[in-house]
Design a protein around this motif. Structure first.
Motif, PDB file in Angstrom:
ATOM      1  N   LEU A  83       0.860  -1.178   0.000  1.00 39.84           N
ATOM      2  CA  LEU A  83       0.000   0.000   0.000  1.00 39.84           C
ATOM      3  C   LEU A  83       0.900   1.233   0.000  1.00 39.84           C
ATOM      4  O   LEU A  83       1.435   1.639   1.032  1.00 39.84           O
ATOM      5  CB  LEU A  83      -0.907   0.003   1.230  1.00 39.84           C
ATOM      6  N   LYS A  84       1.079   1.813  -1.194  1.00 36.33           N
ATOM      7  CA  LYS A  84       1.949   2.990  -1.305  1.00 36.33           C
ATOM      8  C   LYS A  84       1.221   4.222  -0.775  1.00 36.33           C
ATOM      9  O   LYS A  84       0.085   4.498  -1.156  1.00 36.33           O
ATOM     10  CB  LYS A  84       2.348   3.240  -2.762  1.00 36.33           C
ATOM     11  N   PRO A  85       1.877   4.964   0.113  1.00 40.41           N
ATOM     12  CA  PRO A  85       1.249   6.191   0.618  1.00 40.41           C
ATOM     13  C   PRO A  85       1.476   7.363  -0.335  1.00 40.41           C
ATOM     14  O   PRO A  85       2.386   7.340  -1.170  1.00 40.41           O
ATOM     15  CB  PRO A  85       1.983   6.422   1.941  1.00 40.41           C
ATOM     16  N   THR A  86       0.669   8.386  -0.207  1.00 39.74           N
ATOM     17  CA  THR A  86       0.887   9.623  -0.945  1.00 39.74           C
ATOM     18  C   THR A  86       2.202  10.258  -0.477  1.00 39.74           C
ATOM     19  O   THR A  86       2.525  10.229   0.701  1.00 39.74           O
ATOM     20  CB  THR A  86      -0.267  10.605  -0.688  1.00 39.74           C
ATOM     21  N   ASN A  93       1.901  11.563  -5.921  1.00 40.91           N
ATOM     22  CA  ASN A  93       0.659  12.051  -5.325  1.00 40.91           C
ATOM     23  C   ASN A  93      -0.492  11.040  -5.380  1.00 40.91           C
ATOM     24  O   ASN A  93      -1.629  11.375  -5.059  1.00 40.91           O
ATOM     25  CB  ASN A  93       0.223  13.354  -6.004  1.00 40.91           C
ATOM     26  N   SER A 131      -1.898   7.184  -4.189  1.00 40.53           N
ATOM     27  CA  SER A 131      -1.708   6.098  -3.217  1.00 40.53           C
ATOM     28  C   SER A 131      -2.397   4.830  -3.731  1.00 40.53           C
ATOM     29  O   SER A 131      -3.112   4.857  -4.725  1.00 40.53           O
ATOM     30  CB  SER A 131      -2.291   6.496  -1.860  1.00 40.53           C
ATOM     31  N   ILE A 137      -6.723   6.868  -6.018  1.00 43.57           N
ATOM     32  CA  ILE A 137      -6.266   5.681  -5.284  1.00 43.57           C
ATOM     33  C   ILE A 137      -6.367   4.473  -6.201  1.00 43.57           C
ATOM     34  O   ILE A 137      -7.426   4.232  -6.794  1.00 43.57           O
ATOM     35  CB  ILE A 137      -7.126   5.429  -4.023  1.00 43.57           C
ATOM     36  N   THR A 147       1.177  -2.081   4.455  1.00 47.27           N
ATOM     37  CA  THR A 147       2.019  -0.882   4.457  1.00 47.27           C
ATOM     38  C   THR A 147       3.477  -1.312   4.592  1.00 47.27           C
ATOM     39  O   THR A 147       3.776  -2.462   4.951  1.00 47.27           O
ATOM     40  CB  THR A 147       1.651   0.047   5.612  1.00 47.27           C
TER      41      THR A 147
END
Length: 291
Positions: A9-12, A41, A43, A193, A207
């Motif tokens: 799960l790539k974060p912003t 930018n 996620s 997303i 994550t």
């Protein structure tokens, strides 16, 4: 050596390279790659390949994607998303939900899409965003995309929330821009997303912190997906006597199979050798070696 695929799960705020670097550091190995970038930018689901898993990244990149996308109506930005400068405004008061649904329906199917100026698509050896940053106007070649499905989730004020299932190479920013124009106004992309790619869903993602915890506690098997699970194909068994010939890239006989599939896994003595190619109904060879 660990082999397989991670559903991260790539974060912003992180680049795809940042994610790969983090996984390399946690595992203390260089053999880590990804199967498709996500803008900093954006996620959501990012497919990270480890060990032999890096050899199937090209297969995973070509798969369809699913997104939850926010469209902001009435304004246009130079980057077609919320990170750019607003360069134009236009009224949109006459747009109701029925009108919006009809326009979204028009965007389903195969179509040509012009990549945004601020993108990594190359033209004459330079990326488009390099031309854009120098204020050089260039003619961009349209690319064929396929919007498999597009559904309205919510429409309130000037914000449209939609779920989009599309082919590789689809620019959601441009889709938002084009929908805005088709509605007789303007539009740019807000929040984006990625919720799915090749059967990997966001609800099953981990994550980077969760991944490190699982690795540190010898529980990597809870998140590392085997190659033949993330990219499922039929299995063809080859006799152990042909093992060396297979490894050398030669054609060999399969065991009592009439092979119909264009792609399949070749196994030898329960070991995954690679992705196979059919020569005829009894001969096969390895197209992509996974050992």
């Amino acid at each position: 050596m660990m082999n397989g695929v991670l559903n991260i799960l790539k974060p912003t705020g992180m680049t795809s390279h940042d994610v790969v670097s983090s996984v390399r550091k946690i595992l203390n190995t260089k053999k880590v790659g990804h199967a498709g970038t996500l803008d900093p930018n954006v996620s959501g689901v990012m497919v990270v390949c480890i060990g032999k898993g890096t050899k199937i990244s090209e297969y995973l990149m070509n798969q369809d994607k699913e997104y939850i996308c926010e469209l902001i109506l009435g304004q246009k930005t130079d980057t077609q998303d919320s990170y750019g400068k607003i360069i134009e405004k236009k009224e949109f008061n006459n747009i109701n939900e029925l009108t919006l649904l009809n326009v979204l329906e028009d965007f389903k199917g195969r179509q040509l899409q012009i990549p945004p100026a601020y993108s990594a698509v190359k033209l004459n050896g330079k990326k488009l965003y390099e031309y854009a940053r120098q204020n050089i106007s260039v003619e961009k070649e349209p690319k064929e995309i396929n919007i498999k499905d597009i559904n309205l989730i919510k429409y309130e004020n000037n914000k449209v929330l939609m779920k989009v299932n599309c082919s590789k190479g689809t620019y959601m920013r441009t889709l938002c821009n084009d929908i805005g124009e088709k509605l007789g106004t303007l539009g740019y992309m807000g929040v984006l997303i990625r919720t799915e790619t090749k059967g990997l869903h966001i609800e099953n993602s981990v994550t980077l912190s969760e991944f490190k915890f699982l690795f540190d506690n010898n529980r990597l098997q809870e998140c590392l997906i085997p190659i033949d699970k993330v990219y499922p194909l039929k299995k063809v068994n080859v006799h152990i006597d042909y093992y060396d010939r297979l490894k050398a890239g030669n054609e060999v006989y399969a065991e009592a199979y009439t092979i119909e599939d264009e792609e399949f896994y070749i196994y030898c003595n329960d070991e995954l050798i690679g992705i196979g190619k059919k020569i005829n109904n009894s001969l096969v060879k390895v197209e992509k070696m996974l050992i």
